[in-house]
Write an enzyme that holds these catalytic residues in place. Sequence first.
Site, PDB file in Angstrom:
ATOM      1  N   ALA A   1       0.867  -1.190   0.000  1.00 41.43           N
ATOM      2  CA  ALA A   1       0.000   0.000   0.000  1.00 41.43           C
ATOM      3  C   ALA A   1       0.905   1.242   0.000  1.00 41.43           C
ATOM      4  CB  ALA A   1      -0.956   0.000   1.184  1.00 41.43           C
TER       5      ALA A   1
ATOM      6  N   HIS B   1       3.060   4.602  -0.598  1.00 37.72           N
ATOM      7  CA  HIS B   1       2.763   6.022  -0.810  1.00 37.72           C
ATOM      8  C   HIS B   1       4.095   6.765  -0.932  1.00 37.72           C
ATOM      9  CE1 HIS B   1       3.816   6.307   3.386  1.00 37.72           C
ATOM     10  NE2 HIS B   1       2.845   5.454   3.703  1.00 37.72           N
TER      11      HIS B   1
ATOM     12  N   GLY C   1       5.786   8.361   1.071  1.00 35.97           N
ATOM     13  CA  GLY C   1       6.722   8.116   2.182  1.00 35.97           C
ATOM     14  C   GLY C   1       7.618   6.920   1.884  1.00 35.97           C
ATOM     15  N   HIS C   2       7.012   5.828   1.383  1.00 33.83           N
ATOM     16  CA  HIS C   2       7.811   4.647   1.033  1.00 33.83           C
ATOM     17  C   HIS C   2       8.764   4.986  -0.126  1.00 33.83           C
ATOM     18  CE1 HIS C   2       4.103   2.555   2.652  1.00 33.83           C
ATOM     19  NE2 HIS C   2       5.055   2.022   3.374  1.00 33.83           N
TER      20      HIS C   2
ATOM     21  N   GLY D   1      11.261   4.928   8.206  1.00 31.97           N
ATOM     22  CA  GLY D   1      10.715   6.283   8.267  1.00 31.97           C
ATOM     23  C   GLY D   1      10.585   6.769   9.706  1.00 31.97           C
TER      24      GLY D   1
ATOM     25  N   GLN E   1       9.332   2.276  16.449  1.00 30.87           N
ATOM     26  CA  GLN E   1       9.723   1.068  15.710  1.00 30.87           C
ATOM     27  C   GLN E   1      11.222   1.137  15.373  1.00 30.87           C
ATOM     28  OE1 GLN E   1       7.577  -1.181  12.391  1.00 30.87           O
ATOM     29  NE2 GLN E   1       8.691   0.302  11.187  1.00 30.87           N
TER      30      GLN E   1
ATOM     31  N   VAL F   1       7.396  11.964   5.419  1.00 33.65           N
ATOM     32  CA  VAL F   1       6.880  12.709   4.263  1.00 33.65           C
ATOM     33  C   VAL F   1       5.431  13.095   4.587  1.00 33.65           C
ATOM     34  CG1 VAL F   1       6.379  12.611   1.784  1.00 33.65           C
ATOM     35  CG2 VAL F   1       8.397  11.457   2.699  1.00 33.65           C
TER      36      VAL F   1
ATOM     37  N   SER G   1       0.589   7.873   5.357  1.00 34.97           N
ATOM     38  CA  SER G   1       0.428   6.561   5.972  1.00 34.97           C
ATOM     39  C   SER G   1      -0.532   5.748   5.112  1.00 34.97           C
ATOM     40  CB  SER G   1      -0.165   6.726   7.374  1.00 34.97           C
ATOM     41  OG  SER G   1      -0.719   5.511   7.820  1.00 34.97           O
TER      42      SER G   1
HETATM   43  O1  PAF Z   1       6.716  -0.309   9.160  1.00 37.28           O
HETATM   44  C1  PAF Z   1       6.255  -1.287   8.531  1.00 37.28           C
HETATM   45  O2  PAF Z   1       5.679  -1.161   7.445  1.00 37.28           O
HETATM   46  C2  PAF Z   1       6.389  -2.680   9.150  1.00 37.28           C
HETATM   47  O3  PAF Z   1       6.307  -2.619  10.544  1.00 37.28           O
HETATM   48  C3  PAF Z   1       7.663  -3.417   8.709  1.00 37.28           C
HETATM   49  C4  PAF Z   1       8.910  -2.664   9.161  1.00 37.28           C
HETATM   50  C5  PAF Z   1       7.673  -3.546   7.196  1.00 37.28           C
HETATM   51  C6  PAF Z   1       7.714  -4.814   9.321  1.00 37.28           C
HETATM   52  O4  PAF Z   1       6.633  -5.587   8.898  1.00 37.28           O
END
Ligand code: PAF
Length: 279
Positions: free
Chosen positions: A32, A34, A36-37, A147, A153, A176, A185
């Site tokens: 999914a 966006h 940010g990724h 991010g 995390q 972002v 998100s």
């Molecule tokens: O941040 C995420 O999208 C998830 O927690 C990750 C780091 C891909 C682990 O499944």
Amino acid sequence: MELISTKLSLSQLLEPLHRKGQCIAFVPTMGALHQGHLALVAQAKQLADIVVCSIFVNPTQFNDPKDLEKYPRPFERDIELLQLAHCDILFHPTVDEMYGEYEQWNLNLGHLEQVLEGLHRPGHFQGVTQVLKKLFDAVKPNIACFGQKDFQQYKVVEHMVNQFKLPLALELCPTVREPDGLAMSSRNVRLTDAGRRQASQLYKTLQQTKADLHRKSLDNLCTDAINVLENSPGIRVEYFAIFHADNFTVASETSRERPLIALAAIWVDGVRLIDNLFL
Ligand code: PAF
């Protein structure tokens, strides 16, 4: 872009690259995708010769089965976006490829599991570390990009990398944002139009907290931010806190000179949103 779904074919593809000394950057995701990724992929491309991205909706990190079921999975579109971003390899394993039956995992995450996201999402970080350890073992990256929106995390992954002495560097990339400040998100698509407008109050409140830092006590900064958010239509606050960014403990008045970060989780329209800002 190579599409790979098994650990064996991934290692066959990566082995010669590792041997040649190529620098491999890894961007783990749950799809999914966006902007940010895509910013993480762009950052990874700057840092390394080869960028590996993974798309795996990891069941062990969801504490609400409905959340797992509702998680968006626009796979074809994700592939297109990664191709446009010049990602080199996409690893997209099945659950069976990643997990054996009745697999148990318990990593001592110390206080990181007892505060904020850890407290409100029991077991979540165990699931995150479990899958990331497997993904790091499969990809063997030199660099892994995360991010800042998920700052806790990041601290958890940093803890795991130190605990296992994994030979990789972590890269924290800026959040972002949409033009009105809402952090990007995968969950934002679930907001109604009204919820989408209300959600921007979160970043505005974080910015106000930063602006007031030298005018108020840390307690008052948090209380005032919670009041503003709770009085905004459609918003319910789960937490708003100011932490020391280095050891991720509640910030104390006497150590204000250390890097501080304000972190919050709110509910809007039945959607849980998190964000943070370095103060
Ligand atoms: O941040 C995420 O999208 C998830 O927690 C990750 C780091 C891909 C682990 O499944």
